[in-house]
Design a protein around this motif. Sequence first.
Motif, PDB file in Angstrom:
ATOM      1  N   PHE A 118      -3.671 -37.877  14.033  1.00 28.81           N
ATOM      2  CA  PHE A 118      -3.549 -37.399  13.201  1.00 28.81           C
ATOM      3  C   PHE A 118      -3.596 -36.263  13.514  1.00 28.81           C
ATOM      4  CE2 PHE A 118      -6.287 -34.087  10.612  1.00 28.81           C
ATOM      5  CZ  PHE A 118      -4.726 -34.436   9.204  1.00 28.81           C
ATOM      6  N   LEU A 119      -3.854 -35.715  14.280  1.00 26.45           N
ATOM      7  CA  LEU A 119      -3.276 -34.418  15.294  1.00 26.45           C
ATOM      8  C   LEU A 119      -1.457 -34.374  15.571  1.00 26.45           C
ATOM      9  CD1 LEU A 119      -4.056 -31.191  15.342  1.00 26.45           C
ATOM     10  CD2 LEU A 119      -5.071 -31.951  17.511  1.00 26.45           C
ATOM     11  N   ALA A 120      -1.397 -35.416  16.058  1.00 27.35           N
ATOM     12  CA  ALA A 120      -0.640 -35.723  16.268  1.00 27.35           C
ATOM     13  C   ALA A 120       1.156 -35.131  15.849  1.00 27.35           C
ATOM     14  CB  ALA A 120      -0.015 -36.441  18.180  1.00 27.35           C
ATOM     15  N   SER A 121       0.111 -35.883  14.501  1.00 28.89           N
ATOM     16  CA  SER A 121       1.495 -36.208  12.947  1.00 28.89           C
ATOM     17  C   SER A 121       1.587 -34.696  13.098  1.00 28.89           C
ATOM     18  CB  SER A 121       1.410 -37.527  12.356  1.00 28.89           C
ATOM     19  OG  SER A 121      -0.580 -37.011  12.252  1.00 28.89           O
ATOM     20  N   ALA A 122       0.639 -34.128  12.337  1.00 29.71           N
ATOM     21  CA  ALA A 122       0.706 -33.077  11.925  1.00 29.71           C
ATOM     22  C   ALA A 122       1.101 -31.493  12.406  1.00 29.71           C
ATOM     23  CB  ALA A 122      -1.203 -33.016  11.727  1.00 29.71           C
ATOM     24  N   LEU A 123       1.264 -32.008  14.026  1.00 28.29           N
ATOM     25  CA  LEU A 123       1.719 -30.911  15.235  1.00 28.29           C
ATOM     26  C   LEU A 123       3.381 -31.998  14.871  1.00 28.29           C
ATOM     27  CD1 LEU A 123      -0.538 -30.304  18.277  1.00 28.29           C
ATOM     28  CD2 LEU A 123       0.674 -29.027  16.142  1.00 28.29           C
ATOM     29  N   GLY A 124       3.759 -33.087  14.550  1.00 27.07           N
ATOM     30  CA  GLY A 124       5.072 -33.287  14.614  1.00 27.07           C
ATOM     31  C   GLY A 124       5.824 -32.902  12.944  1.00 27.07           C
ATOM     32  N   VAL A 125       5.448 -32.390  12.181  1.00 23.57           N
ATOM     33  CA  VAL A 125       5.710 -32.319  10.906  1.00 23.57           C
ATOM     34  C   VAL A 125       5.550 -31.020  11.305  1.00 23.57           C
ATOM     35  CG1 VAL A 125       5.101 -32.187   8.375  1.00 23.57           C
ATOM     36  CG2 VAL A 125       5.008 -34.519   9.904  1.00 23.57           C
ATOM     37  N   LEU A 126       4.617 -30.323  11.785  1.00 17.22           N
ATOM     38  CA  LEU A 126       4.608 -29.090  11.603  1.00 17.22           C
ATOM     39  C   LEU A 126       5.696 -27.939  12.304  1.00 17.22           C
ATOM     40  CD1 LEU A 126       3.725 -25.838  11.043  1.00 17.22           C
ATOM     41  CD2 LEU A 126       2.519 -25.979  13.263  1.00 17.22           C
ATOM     42  N   ALA A 127       6.543 -28.768  13.594  1.00 17.38           N
ATOM     43  CA  ALA A 127       7.210 -28.446  14.628  1.00 17.38           C
ATOM     44  C   ALA A 127       8.998 -29.018  13.867  1.00 17.38           C
ATOM     45  CB  ALA A 127       7.408 -29.708  16.081  1.00 17.38           C
ATOM     46  N   THR A 128       8.907 -30.133  12.672  1.00 20.35           N
ATOM     47  CA  THR A 128       9.849 -30.481  12.304  1.00 20.35           C
ATOM     48  C   THR A 128      10.244 -29.423  11.130  1.00 20.35           C
ATOM     49  OG1 THR A 128       9.555 -32.967  12.788  1.00 20.35           O
ATOM     50  CG2 THR A 128      11.372 -32.597  11.204  1.00 20.35           C
ATOM     51  N   CYS A 129       8.646 -29.546  10.361  1.00 19.10           N
ATOM     52  CA  CYS A 129       9.422 -28.052   9.787  1.00 19.10           C
ATOM     53  C   CYS A 129      10.623 -26.767  10.102  1.00 19.10           C
ATOM     54  CB  CYS A 129       8.077 -27.697   9.516  1.00 19.10           C
ATOM     55  SG  CYS A 129       7.374 -28.991   7.623  1.00 19.10           S
ATOM     56  N   LEU A 130      10.013 -26.268  11.598  1.00 14.71           N
ATOM     57  CA  LEU A 130      10.133 -25.183  12.303  1.00 14.71           C
ATOM     58  C   LEU A 130      11.703 -25.462  12.641  1.00 14.71           C
ATOM     59  CD1 LEU A 130       6.993 -24.172  14.404  1.00 14.71           C
ATOM     60  CD2 LEU A 130       7.877 -23.096  11.666  1.00 14.71           C
ATOM     61  N   LEU A 131      12.194 -26.648  13.142  1.00 19.33           N
ATOM     62  CA  LEU A 131      12.968 -26.753  13.766  1.00 19.33           C
ATOM     63  C   LEU A 131      14.075 -27.155  12.592  1.00 19.33           C
ATOM     64  CD1 LEU A 131      15.173 -28.377  16.300  1.00 19.33           C
ATOM     65  CD2 LEU A 131      14.326 -30.717  15.190  1.00 19.33           C
ATOM     66  N   ALA A 132      13.654 -27.198  10.980  1.00 17.55           N
ATOM     67  CA  ALA A 132      14.930 -27.537   9.909  1.00 17.55           C
ATOM     68  C   ALA A 132      15.028 -26.376   9.468  1.00 17.55           C
ATOM     69  CB  ALA A 132      13.905 -28.939   8.907  1.00 17.55           C
ATOM     70  N   TRP A 133      13.599 -25.360   9.626  1.00 21.01           N
ATOM     71  CA  TRP A 133      14.065 -23.958   8.823  1.00 21.01           C
ATOM     72  C   TRP A 133      15.401 -23.449  10.046  1.00 21.01           C
ATOM     73  CZ3 TRP A 133      12.783 -19.647  11.721  1.00 21.01           C
ATOM     74  CH2 TRP A 133      13.646 -18.628  10.866  1.00 21.01           C
ATOM     75  N   ARG A 134      14.796 -23.817  11.294  1.00 21.31           N
ATOM     76  CA  ARG A 134      15.969 -23.082  12.253  1.00 21.31           C
ATOM     77  C   ARG A 134      17.485 -23.606  12.268  1.00 21.31           C
ATOM     78  NH1 ARG A 134      17.200 -18.677  13.893  1.00 21.31           N
ATOM     79  NH2 ARG A 134      18.531 -18.600  16.403  1.00 21.31           N
ATOM     80  N   LEU A 135      17.633 -24.799  11.662  1.00 19.30           N
ATOM     81  CA  LEU A 135      18.780 -25.791  11.579  1.00 19.30           C
ATOM     82  C   LEU A 135      19.375 -25.408  10.231  1.00 19.30           C
ATOM     83  CD1 LEU A 135      17.801 -29.402  12.839  1.00 19.30           C
ATOM     84  CD2 LEU A 135      19.160 -27.703  14.318  1.00 19.30           C
ATOM     85  N   ASN A 136      18.772 -25.241   8.989  1.00 21.81           N
ATOM     86  CA  ASN A 136      19.302 -24.577   8.415  1.00 21.81           C
ATOM     87  C   ASN A 136      20.313 -22.648   8.357  1.00 21.81           C
ATOM     88  OD1 ASN A 136      19.029 -26.523   6.545  1.00 21.81           O
ATOM     89  ND2 ASN A 136      16.704 -26.434   6.042  1.00 21.81           N
TER      90      ASN A 136
END
Length: 70
Positions: free
Chosen positions: A19-37
């Motif tokens: 659960f913590l790993a998936s929450a960290l994965g989604v948070l890191a993906t949000c940051l990555l998507a923000w940077r890619l945008n």
Amino acid sequence: MFSVPHEIDLFGIYFPPFFLASALGVLATCLLAWRLNALRLSRYFTNPALAFLAVSAILACLFGTFVLPS
């Protein structure tokens, strides 16, 4: 041998480590998507929502394997 807990205790509530790993994965993906945008690199994805889902699954597996003890 070290005794590694199989649950993560947050304020008296026990969560599985994935659960913590998936929450960290989604948070890191949000940051990555923000940077890619911001760099306008997300326009090269045919389906950005599917790319977001795939990257979050990959990062959740990586966080679960290498960062969090299980």
